[in-house]
Scaffold this active site. Structure first.
Site, mmCIF file in Angstrom:
data_model
loop_
_atom_site.group_PDB
_atom_site.id
_atom_site.type_symbol
_atom_site.label_atom_id
_atom_site.label_comp_id
_atom_site.label_asym_id
_atom_site.label_seq_id
_atom_site.Cartn_x
_atom_site.Cartn_y
_atom_site.Cartn_z
ATOM 1 N N GLN A 19 38.443 34.068 29.352
ATOM 2 C CA GLN A 19 39.179 34.360 30.574
ATOM 3 C C GLN A 19 38.369 33.929 31.797
ATOM 4 O O GLN A 19 38.872 33.948 32.905
ATOM 5 C CB GLN A 19 39.477 35.860 30.666
ATOM 6 C CG GLN A 19 40.356 36.345 29.533
ATOM 7 C CD GLN A 19 40.575 37.839 29.598
ATOM 8 O OE1 GLN A 19 41.484 38.292 30.267
ATOM 9 N NE2 GLN A 19 39.733 38.595 28.912
ATOM 10 N N HIS A 37 42.496 31.113 31.733
ATOM 11 C CA HIS A 37 42.817 31.426 33.128
ATOM 12 C C HIS A 37 42.473 30.285 34.067
ATOM 13 O O HIS A 37 42.413 30.471 35.281
ATOM 14 C CB HIS A 37 42.107 32.705 33.567
ATOM 15 C CG HIS A 37 42.710 33.927 32.965
ATOM 16 N ND1 HIS A 37 42.065 35.140 32.957
ATOM 17 C CD2 HIS A 37 43.896 34.130 32.349
ATOM 18 C CE1 HIS A 37 42.835 36.038 32.361
ATOM 19 N NE2 HIS A 37 43.940 35.436 31.978
ATOM 20 N N CYS A 45 48.261 20.026 40.699
ATOM 21 C CA CYS A 45 49.242 19.514 41.657
ATOM 22 C C CYS A 45 50.567 20.231 41.424
ATOM 23 O O CYS A 45 51.132 20.161 40.338
ATOM 24 C CB CYS A 45 49.423 18.009 41.510
ATOM 25 S SG CYS A 45 50.659 17.354 42.669
ATOM 26 N N GLY A 103 31.815 41.406 25.562
ATOM 27 C CA GLY A 103 31.663 41.617 26.992
ATOM 28 C C GLY A 103 32.933 41.613 27.806
ATOM 29 O O GLY A 103 32.921 41.259 28.971
#
Length: 188
Positions: A19, A37, A45, A103
């Protein structure tokens, strides 16, 4: 860097699904990285849909190299948008023998469900979190939490690190998943 070294031995059998929008995995030696992400060093664009490597400022509305429209924005998934490359991520979860999450708070969906989805497909799952996160979330409810440790562990031997961790006192349903390799990764 531990993930980059692990990838050297596993090759295409290791996929890092992250992510994170930075390039820290790549700088650590990982090559097979899926940025769900987006990436800070990329521009999207809005006119033609092209993604281009971009390190500069976008505030002056530069032209897209592909279509010349001045509609470039940061290539980052914003709130409410569908994460990138979900088909690839879900395919990797379906094929994985081992899924490791390191994590992450596991509260942002759809990634928060990855360990559960991988377990439903038969993968062994392992979550290594910051101290305290697992107990607060009740991660032991996943079908196959094989070992626990802290996100600071280097990844060379999760089982060895887990036994030294205070988190090792959490219920362990299976000792089989003792190898780990990545933040939200799938091993096939």
């Amino acid at each position: 860097m531990a993930l980059g070294r692990r990838e050297e031995s596993l090759g295409d059998d290791l996929l890092v699904i992250t992510q994170n929008v930075d390039d820290l995995h790549e700088r650590g030696g990982s090559k097979n990285v899926l940025h769900m992400h987006g990436e800070l060093r990329s521009a999207l664009c809005l006119a033609c849909g092209d993604r281009v490597t971009w390190a500069g400022d976008l505030s002056h509305s530069p032209a897209c190299p592909g279509c010349a429209a001045a509609m470039l924005r940061s290539d980052i998934v914003w709130f409410g948008e569908i994460p990138y490359r979900m088909d690839e991520a879900l395919q990797a979860l379906q094929e994985a023998d081992l899924f490791v999450s390191i994590g992450t708070s596991s509260v942002v969906y759809p990634a928060a469900a990855f360990a559960h989805w991988a377990a439903e497909q038969g993968a062994h799952t392992l979550e290594l979190e910051l101290l305290g996160d697992l107990r607060q979330r009740g991660s032991e409810s996943f079908r196959d939490v094989g070992a626990t440790g802290t996100a600071a562990d280097d990844g060379e031997s999760a089982g060895a690190h887990a036994t030294a961790s205070p988190l090792a006192r959490l219920p362990r349903t299976s000792p089989r998943a003792t190898r780990m390799s990545s933040i939200d990764c799938a091993l096939t």
